[in-house]
Design an enzyme around this catalytic site. Structure first.
Site, mmCIF file in Angstrom:
data_model
loop_
_atom_site.group_PDB
_atom_site.id
_atom_site.type_symbol
_atom_site.label_atom_id
_atom_site.label_comp_id
_atom_site.label_asym_id
_atom_site.label_seq_id
_atom_site.Cartn_x
_atom_site.Cartn_y
_atom_site.Cartn_z
ATOM 1 N N HIS A 14 0.711 -1.231 -0.143
ATOM 2 C CA HIS A 14 -0.086 0.037 -0.029
ATOM 3 C C HIS A 14 0.735 1.321 -0.060
ATOM 4 C CE1 HIS A 14 -3.243 -2.481 2.081
ATOM 5 N NE2 HIS A 14 -3.865 -2.511 0.866
ATOM 6 N N LYS A 41 -17.868 -7.481 7.345
ATOM 7 C CA LYS A 41 -16.517 -8.168 7.646
ATOM 8 C C LYS A 41 -15.983 -8.177 9.329
ATOM 9 C CE LYS A 41 -14.145 -8.446 3.427
ATOM 10 N NZ LYS A 41 -13.018 -7.889 2.506
ATOM 11 N N ARG A 99 -1.299 -5.880 -8.760
ATOM 12 C CA ARG A 99 0.109 -6.574 -8.495
ATOM 13 C C ARG A 99 0.576 -7.196 -9.564
ATOM 14 N NH1 ARG A 99 -2.718 -7.984 -2.775
ATOM 15 N NH2 ARG A 99 -4.221 -8.263 -4.476
ATOM 16 N N SER A 109 -2.833 -8.043 2.126
ATOM 17 C CA SER A 109 -3.354 -7.802 3.526
ATOM 18 C C SER A 109 -3.882 -9.295 4.086
ATOM 19 C CB SER A 109 -4.542 -7.097 3.872
ATOM 20 O OG SER A 109 -4.065 -5.562 3.601
#
Ligand code: PNS
Length: 164
Positions: free
Chosen positions: A17, A41, A94, A132
């Site tokens: 990040h 979540k 990514r 993450s």
């Protein structure tokens, strides 16, 4: 004033990040790091804790010509971007695997707010596998994530996991 938002869950924030923030800072006058408050979540860190963690590590990504703020938001990213008068939504890619999901989000966000562009930036190779979710999983199982997650965040992960 070129303002962008960089939305995400940031649970926890990683060096990937920070790399994206660093790369986007020459492109904008202001970046709002937008931390999603998702009640569906069960995060490792609360939304306020995630905001604080980012504020703590942000100085390492700051640049003179771009101001940075950290805010939480709920609801649609496109609506939050609009409420901030942002012209762009920053997302990091990514590897190819990210592209399909990111493309769908970008197209949906454009449909919701046609005047806001999604800007994709590619992460440094050394972070191309860092997410993450993976960082949490590896750390919880006793693996090392140093170099991939900022030290101060690792410290907070250690405290959180030992108290669980
Ligand atoms: O860090 P993440 O989990 O990859 O971030 C995903 C995020 C927060 C950008 C995405 O889930 C999102 O935008 N959520 C807010 C709700 C929303 O706008 N959904 C429609 C997206 S097209």
């Amino acid at each position: 004033m070129r303002r962008a938002i960089f939305p995400g869950s940031f649970d926890p924030p990683t060096n990937g990040h920070l790399d994206i923030i660093r790369r986007s800072s020459p492109l904008f006058d202001e970046i709002v790091i937008a931390v999603l408050n998702n009640p569906d979540k069960q995060p490792l860190f609360s939304v306020d804790e995630r905001c604080d963690l980012i504020r703590e590590i942000l100085p390492s990504a700051e640049c003179d010509d771009c101001s940075m703020v950290v805010e939480s938001f709920s609801g649609l990213t496109a609506d939050f971007a609009r409420s901030k008068n942002a012209s762009a939504i920053i997302r990091g890619i990514r590897a190819v695997g990210d592209y399909e999901y990111e493309l769908r989000m970008a197209l949906m966000n454009r449909r919701l707010q046609p005047e806001i562009e999604t800007v994709f930036l590619t992460a440094a190779e050394e972070y191309s596998f860092v997410s993450s979710t993976l960082m949490k999983q590896v750390f919880e199982l006793g693996g090392r994530v140093d170099g991939l997650v900022p030290d101060s965040v690792i410290e907070k992960m250690r405290e959180r996991i030992s108290n669980q």
